[in-house]
Design a protein around this motif. Structure first.
Motif, PDB file in Angstrom:
ATOM      1  N   PHE A   1       0.836  -1.203   0.000  1.00  0.00           N
ATOM      2  CA  PHE A   1       0.000   0.000   0.000  1.00  0.00           C
ATOM      3  C   PHE A   1       0.870   1.251   0.000  1.00  0.00           C
TER       4      PHE A   1
ATOM      5  N   ARG B   1       0.752   3.913  -3.148  1.00  0.00           N
ATOM      6  CA  ARG B   1       0.323   5.304  -2.965  1.00  0.00           C
ATOM      7  C   ARG B   1       1.424   6.293  -3.320  1.00  0.00           C
TER       8      ARG B   1
ATOM      9  N   ALA C   1      -2.854   3.103  -6.710  1.00  0.00           N
ATOM     10  CA  ALA C   1      -4.035   2.775  -5.905  1.00  0.00           C
ATOM     11  C   ALA C   1      -5.233   3.481  -6.525  1.00  0.00           C
TER      12      ALA C   1
ATOM     13  N   HIS D   1     -11.450   8.126   1.236  1.00  0.00           N
ATOM     14  CA  HIS D   1     -10.581   7.441   2.210  1.00  0.00           C
ATOM     15  C   HIS D   1     -10.674   5.912   2.082  1.00  0.00           C
TER      16      HIS D   1
ATOM     17  N   TYR E   1      -9.448   2.655  -0.627  1.00  0.00           N
ATOM     18  CA  TYR E   1      -8.595   2.364  -1.773  1.00  0.00           C
ATOM     19  C   TYR E   1      -8.598   0.876  -2.105  1.00  0.00           C
TER      20      TYR E   1
ATOM     21  N   VAL F   1      -5.927  -1.859  -4.272  1.00  0.00           N
ATOM     22  CA  VAL F   1      -4.626  -2.055  -4.904  1.00  0.00           C
ATOM     23  C   VAL F   1      -4.536  -3.504  -5.367  1.00  0.00           C
TER      24      VAL F   1
END
Length: 279
Positions: free
Chosen positions: A49, A53, A59, A65, A67, A69
């Protein structure tokens, strides 16, 4: 399996899972892995992560808020433990047939402040499901934390995998006036580290508002019946060395490219209707 993966929990019969998936649209295997195995999974998710990001397209937003991936199998140290788990293999074969394909590996991360998602399914209903009432894909989920009520639990409306309404937005989003029905049906799930769930991604569901200060990462393993076509939405690959290290019964279900060098994945499995949340 690795030593920390093993548990003494009895695994539910695959026939029970098939009945659950064709009935409620979701099933589970409690305690499939040890909490320590899940903690190592969390370490790998956190590392992936942070990397994702830090670059454009790493992402994709699934609401404020929140996400998603996608990762390569080599980014998860427990990949073989997961895809070779007896319950995962048995359920995949019972629902999707002996030639099922592993097509997706990724994770969702609802952070503090994530809001209610709109009720949705993850893709339009396939013709085989509409015509023959046959499920052609499964999503296996593994929580990286012991889920609390204030962390924005996953909510699902059992039995709605068969809902076939031409008025669904983009063939995935129920009308807002129909939300009360889904709210009446809704069940909140509070899985713990080491649990695995399997669901039809057609079953209407949503992530709820995360009112805590803690992230709630969840690993996603996507599995298809032959020809289901979801592999076109994903870009995972493996290196030659990793491929050669895999057991043959794992390679038999993994059809992704074998490459000399892995390239970071640019996310393309977007669901535009989720970007704004339940606005």
């Amino acid at each position: 399996m690795t030593e920390t993966a093993t548990t003494t929990a009895p695994f539910p019969p695959a026939d029970d899972a098939v009945r659950d998936l064709y009935g409620a649209g979701i099933t589970a295997c409690r305690g499939a892995f040890s909490p320590q195995w899940a903690d190592r999974m969390r370490e790998d998710i956190d590392a992936a992560f942070a990397e994702a990001r830090g670059r454009e397209g790493g992402a994709v937003g699934r609401g404020p808020h929140r996400y998603y991936v996608e990762i390569h199998p080599e980014q998860l140290r427990g990949f073989v433990d997961l895809v070779d788990h007896p319950w995962v293999r048995a359920v995949s074969e019972a629902v999707l047939g002996p030639d099922y394909r592993i097509v997706e590996l990724g994770f969702d991360v609802p952070l503090a402040g994530a809001v209610n998602q709109p009720w949705h399914r993850d893709f339009p209903m396939p013709q085989e499901t509409r015509r023959d009432r046959r499920l052609t894909s499964l999503a296996f989920n593994l929580t990286a934390v012991d889920t609390r009520e204030d962390m924005g639990p996953f909510e699902i409306a059992p039995g709605t995998q068969w809902d076939d309404d031409a008025r669904f937005g983009h063939a995935m989003f129920p009308r807002r006036e129909d939300y009360p029905r889904y709210e009446d049906l809704a069940e909140r799930k509070l899985p713990r580290r080491g649990d695995i769930s399997a669901r039809s991604a057609l079953t209407i569901h949503r992530g709820t508002a995360n009112q805590s200060q803690d992230a709630r990462p969840v690993l996603v393993l996507g599995v298809d019946a032959p020809g289901a076509g979801n592999d076109g939405h994903h870009d995972m690959a493996v290196t030659r060395g990793f491929w050669e290290s895999l057991p043959e019964r794992v390679r038999a279900h993994l059809g992704c490219p074998v490459v000399d060098r892995l390239v970071p994945i640019v996310q393309k499995h977007t669901i535009e209707g989720l970007v704004m949340g339940d606005a």
